[in-house]
Design an enzyme around this catalytic site. Structure first.
Site: not given
Ligand code: NAD
Length: 262
Positions: A104-105, A107, A122, A153, A190-191, A217, A234
């Site tokens: 979903q990231n 980056d 995403h 275009c 991490g989601t 965590p 992670a």
């Molecule tokens: P979220 O922010 O809703 O949830 C993040 C989760 O990661 C939490 O449950 C948290 O407890 C956990 N977490 C925190 N630190 C961690 C670690 N070190 N190791 C493992 N888990 C850890 O994120 P989401 O569920 O990905 O949803 C957010 C939306 O926002 C996504 O659709 C994403 O596209 C976008 N987003 C992307 C980025 C990126 O690209 N890096 C950053 C922020 C948001």
């Protein structure tokens, strides 16, 4: 009955398809705030509707571009962490398996770490595309101003990111769905697992018989469904898993390494 880390090793060593489904928490240890990090989150002082929706883009494209440019420049300064690297290293460690990363990231850190099969459901803030989907897609290089009009275009150009309320790219999502159905082992990493339809993939994996492992965590609404919930970051878990797994399958290129038989 819940399983332990030692119980993961044999299923992983035998797996034909391993899926790693990732969210913002994976990149937290690289210095990118997660979505729901409260006051430090990327969304802390911002209305998502204004900077990450079609309506926001049509009302005030400059504001939307400026917000994405600030993310783009933040991402240009960070590096993959040992979580990204440990996930990428699974490919060499499990040569008989296909390792698919569904992220979903936005980056680009999985590719930077070396993962070769990455499905960005995403999109990516490292690309721009035509808002009208005429086919124009281009890398958005750090420090370069993105064109505001599609050179093909003339429609508006935009970051290649899926905004709130937008449908996912069907081709990418179909590949993600297929990998999910094929998965022998499915990690959710991490989601918070509340953004749909992405989160439904993990449930589908479980229904189709995958071993489901959550790496986070903190507990999430998803934790009750996991066969094993790893309560650590992670960036600690994947290097530790790699170490334990390499004792069973052999280090890549080493004497005991497993080999693909074609
Ligand atoms: P979220 O922010 O809703 O949830 C993040 C989760 O990661 C939490 O449950 C948290 O407890 C956990 N977490 C925190 N630190 C961690 C670690 N070190 N190791 C493992 N888990 C850890 O994120 P989401 O569920 O990905 O949803 C957010 C939306 O926002 C996504 O659709 C994403 O596209 C976008 N987003 C992307 C980025 C990126 O690209 N890096 C950053 C922020 C948001």
């Amino acid at each position: 009955m819940k399983i332990t880390i030692a119980d993961l090793l044999e299923p992983l060593a035998r797996a034909g398809e391993v899926v790693v489904f990732t969210g913002a928490g994976l990149s937290a240890d690289s210095g990118i705030p997660t979505f729901r990090d409260g006051s430090t989150g990327l969304w802390a002082n911002i209305d998502p509707e204004e900077v990450a929706s079609i309506e926001g883009f049509e009302n005030n494209p400059d504001k939307v571009w400026a917000w994405h440019e600030s993310m783009r420049s933040l991402f240009a300064e960070v590096q993959p962490n040992t979580g990204h690297e440990g996930i990428a290293a699974l490919e060499a460690l499990l040569p008989n398996a296909r390792v698919t990363v569904i992220t979903q990231n936005i980056d680009g850190l999985h590719q930077a770490a070396g993962s070769t099969r990455v499905l960005e459901i995403h999109g990516s803030v490292l690309r721009i595309r035509c808002h009208r989907h005429c086919g124009f897609v281009e890398h958005w290089l750090a420090g370069h101003a993105a064109p505001r009009r599609c050179p093909s275009c003339g429609a508006p150009a935009r970051p290649d990111v899926v905004w709130f309320g937008e449908a996912l790219d069907q081709d990418v999502f179909s590949l993600a769905a297929q990998a999910t159905l094929d998965a022998d082992v499915f990690f959710t990493v991490g989601t918070s697992a509340i953004v749909q339809p992405a989160a439904s993939l993990a449930m589908a994996a479980k229904e189709y018989g995958a071993l489901l492992i959550e790496v986070n965590p903190y507990e999430t609404p998803f934790s009750v469904h996991a066969d094993y919930a790893v309560r650590s970051g992670a960036s600690e878990f994947f290097p530790a898993l790699w170490k334990d797994l390499s004792k069973i399958v052999g280090e890549p290129g080493g004497q005991n390494a497993s080999k693909r038989v074609d």
